[in-house]
Write an enzyme that holds these catalytic residues in place. Structure first.
Site, PDB file in Angstrom:
ATOM      1  N   HIS A 163       0.857  -1.352  -0.072  1.00 40.65           N
ATOM      2  CA  HIS A 163      -0.173   0.108  -0.040  1.00 40.65           C
ATOM      3  C   HIS A 163       0.884   1.244  -0.202  1.00 40.65           C
ATOM      4  O   HIS A 163       0.429   2.385   0.049  1.00 40.65           O
ATOM      5  CB  HIS A 163      -1.032  -0.183   1.169  1.00 40.65           C
ATOM      6  CG  HIS A 163      -0.209   0.339   2.538  1.00 40.65           C
ATOM      7  ND1 HIS A 163       0.366  -0.601   3.008  1.00 40.65           N
ATOM      8  CD2 HIS A 163      -0.243   1.655   3.176  1.00 40.65           C
ATOM      9  CE1 HIS A 163       1.195  -0.074   4.136  1.00 40.65           C
ATOM     10  NE2 HIS A 163       0.551   1.260   4.372  1.00 40.65           N
TER      11      HIS A 163
HETATM   12  C1  UD1 Z   1      -2.218   5.738   5.683  1.00 41.85           C
HETATM   13  C2  UD1 Z   1      -0.851   6.101   6.617  1.00 41.85           C
HETATM   14  C3  UD1 Z   1      -0.034   5.001   6.487  1.00 41.85           C
HETATM   15  C4  UD1 Z   1      -0.399   3.699   6.823  1.00 41.85           C
HETATM   16  C5  UD1 Z   1      -1.622   3.422   6.125  1.00 41.85           C
HETATM   17  C6  UD1 Z   1      -2.066   2.102   6.501  1.00 41.85           C
HETATM   18  C7  UD1 Z   1      -0.596   8.721   6.431  1.00 41.85           C
HETATM   19  C8  UD1 Z   1       0.301   9.459   5.701  1.00 41.85           C
HETATM   20  N1  UD1 Z   1      -0.406   7.382   5.804  1.00 41.85           N
HETATM   21  O1  UD1 Z   1      -2.094   5.781   4.612  1.00 41.85           O
HETATM   22  O2  UD1 Z   1       1.125   5.610   7.193  1.00 41.85           O
HETATM   23  O3  UD1 Z   1       0.647   2.879   6.722  1.00 41.85           O
HETATM   24  O4  UD1 Z   1      -2.553   4.391   6.407  1.00 41.85           O
HETATM   25  O5  UD1 Z   1      -3.508   1.780   5.893  1.00 41.85           O
HETATM   26  O6  UD1 Z   1      -1.205   8.822   7.551  1.00 41.85           O
HETATM   27  N2  UD1 Z   1      -9.664   5.045   1.868  1.00 41.85           N
HETATM   28  C9  UD1 Z   1     -10.740   4.247   1.933  1.00 41.85           C
HETATM   29  N3  UD1 Z   1     -11.184   3.745   3.234  1.00 41.85           N
HETATM   30  C10 UD1 Z   1     -10.671   4.341   4.219  1.00 41.85           C
HETATM   31  C11 UD1 Z   1      -9.504   4.906   4.136  1.00 41.85           C
HETATM   32  C12 UD1 Z   1      -9.053   5.519   2.955  1.00 41.85           C
HETATM   33  O7  UD1 Z   1     -10.922   3.635   0.847  1.00 41.85           O
HETATM   34  O8  UD1 Z   1     -11.202   4.041   5.275  1.00 41.85           O
HETATM   35  C13 UD1 Z   1      -8.937   5.199   0.572  1.00 41.85           C
HETATM   36  C14 UD1 Z   1      -9.220   6.772  -0.077  1.00 41.85           C
HETATM   37  O9  UD1 Z   1      -9.287   6.634  -1.291  1.00 41.85           O
HETATM   38  C15 UD1 Z   1      -7.871   7.368   0.400  1.00 41.85           C
HETATM   39  C16 UD1 Z   1      -6.793   6.233   0.258  1.00 41.85           C
HETATM   40  O10 UD1 Z   1      -7.464   5.041   0.777  1.00 41.85           O
HETATM   41  O11 UD1 Z   1      -7.688   8.457  -0.327  1.00 41.85           O
HETATM   42  C17 UD1 Z   1      -5.596   6.407   1.036  1.00 41.85           C
HETATM   43  O12 UD1 Z   1      -5.985   6.621   2.424  1.00 41.85           O
HETATM   44  P1  UD1 Z   1      -5.059   7.714   3.564  1.00 41.85           P
HETATM   45  O13 UD1 Z   1      -5.537   7.515   4.714  1.00 41.85           O
HETATM   46  O14 UD1 Z   1      -4.662   9.019   2.861  1.00 41.85           O
HETATM   47  O15 UD1 Z   1      -3.525   6.771   3.340  1.00 41.85           O
HETATM   48  P2  UD1 Z   1      -3.220   5.309   3.505  1.00 41.85           P
HETATM   49  O16 UD1 Z   1      -2.752   4.892   2.044  1.00 41.85           O
HETATM   50  O17 UD1 Z   1      -4.142   4.370   4.149  1.00 41.85           O
END
Ligand code: UD1
Length: 377
Positions: free
Chosen positions: A222
């Site tokens: 991821h």
């Molecule tokens: C975040 C953390 C990362 C951690 C990871 C674990 C930061 C900078 N990054 O990354 O350190 O390893 O979480 O998962 O804080 N989304 C969903 N459902 C959700 C949340 C997010 O579908 O409940 C999708 C959205 O499209 C979003 C994307 O996932 O834009 C990324 O989510 P985000 O929280 O920005 O970062 P992660 O890649 O999950």
């Protein structure tokens, strides 16, 4: 009067760290711990299931910030968290890990002036203490958003609780070395893992997936550096497809990765791959505990596999958790196919040593509580 501590969690890797801390504070009458969920992760599979499985109490406050760019997400958490401090007037704010929720809340707390000062072992305070659990991790790679978060949070924290023994040395290089401030306490995530092992042994996930012990590998991907660029992601998956021809790969797909795979139109041979939704904590623990090998770009999984004695191959150029290599089962390969194949060979031949880092013994949250107890006593 009990010290009020706001404990912050926002994203999947935070929940298993906050659970044992809340439990430890609950046992002591000197603390009133309240959970704030920022809502950085909001999906059932990335958030709700962890609350149920780890018996985390319902959050006292939910900020419901959702997704966004780094600046948008961090700013929105900060804006909403300031209002919580205004209402709650806590003596401390505790943050875990290195996600955007961690830096956002630490930064707001570090500058917040309470309406009433309070006494502590280090004198009178007019601001809440900022407590960072899982301090001192460094990948030395500023392209990783979490590295920026780690350095900033450590710089402004009053108490730094370290999980990787090398953290003490790394923080000293940044002039953070006051022994009253910096404490090596072990790994709270391992507290949760050791507490959940028995329950995980009753999981039926391997039957549901039709896989046999040690006859499969687990893949998680991821990191933006691996998945955001379609060419990189395709290259990694082509390499892993060759691994899958030796050992079937179970791949719980993170939402960030899922949207990229959909856009690329990638297909996976069913006899070699099992693509599944993100798993809950208990099922994932059972899957990794019984795997022949785990291939990942996660931080926490490097630590969990070390304690489980399962070989871990980290598909990154660096790790902020070096003790998983020096004292554990982890090998850093980056995305180089030759390095990955060599590491898989060692893993499948059972030639990876099993070792456990010091103080990863299930008692880290208690150590933190006892140190804080003396601060507020
Ligand atoms: C975040 C953390 C990362 C951690 C990871 C674990 C930061 C900078 N990054 O990354 O350190 O390893 O979480 O998962 O804080 N989304 C969903 N459902 C959700 C949340 C997010 O579908 O409940 C999708 C959205 O499209 C979003 C994307 O996932 O834009 C990324 O989510 P985000 O929280 O920005 O970062 P992660 O890649 O999950």
């Amino acid at each position: 009067m009990a010290a009020k501590i706001l404990c912050v969690a926002g994203a999947r890797p935070n929940f298993m760290k906050i659970a044992p801390l809340l439990a430890a504070f609950r046992e002591a009458k000197n603390f009133e711990a309240r959970l704030v969920h920022t809502g950085q992760h909001y999906d059932e599979k990335l958030s709700k299931i962890f609350f149920e499985e780890l018996a985390i109490p319902r959050p006292h406050v939910q900020l419901e910030v959702g997704s966004g760019s780094h600046a948008q997400q961090t700013a929105e958490i900060m804006r909403r968290f300031e209002a919580v401090l205004e209402d709650e007037q806590p003596q401390a704010v505790l943050v875990v890990g290195d996600v955007n929720s961690t830096i956002a809340c630490a930064l707001v707390a570090a500058k917040y002036r309470l309406r009433e000062s309070f006494q502590s072992s280090v004198g009178e305070r007019t601001r809440p203490f900022v407590i960072h659990v899982e301090a001192g991790l460094r990948s030395h790679d500023n392209d990783m958003p979490e590295e920026i978060n780690r350095k900033l949070v450590d710089a402004i924290s009053d108490f730094l609780f370290i999980s990787d023994p090398i953290g003490v040395e790394l923080l000293a290089k940044e002039n953070i070395s006051d022994p009253a401030r910096v404490h090596f306490v072990g790994n709270v995530m391992i507290d949760t893992l050791l507490g959940a092992k028995e329950k995980a042994a009753q999981s039926t996930i391997r039957d549901e997936f039709g896989i046999k012990d040690r006859a499969y590998g687990v893949v998680t991907l991821h990191r933006p550096s691996n998945v955001d660029n379609a060419e990189n992601l395709r290259g990694i998956l082509e390499t892993l497809d060759q691994v899958a021809s030796q050992v079937q790969l179970v791949f719980p797909v993170h939402p960030r990765t899922k949207s990229k795979l959909a856009a690329m139109g990638m297909t996976f041979e069913e006899s070699r791959w099992k693509l599944v939704e993100p798993c809950g904590y208990i099922d994932f623990l059972d899957l990794t505990a019984n795997a022949a090998v785990v291939l990942t770009d996660s931080g926490g999984i490097q630590e969990e596999t070390t304690v489980l004695g399962v070989p871990c191959i980290t598909l990154r150029e660096n790790t902020e958790r070096p003790c998983t290599i020096t004292h554990g089962t982890n090998t850093l390969t980056g995305t180089d196919p030759a390095a990955i194949f060599a590491a898989v060979k060692l893993a499948l031949e059972g030639r990876v040593p099993k070792r456990i880092p010091p103080l990863w013994d299930g008692k880290s949250a208690e150590r933190i509580r006892d140190i804080l107890d003396a601060v507020f006593a």
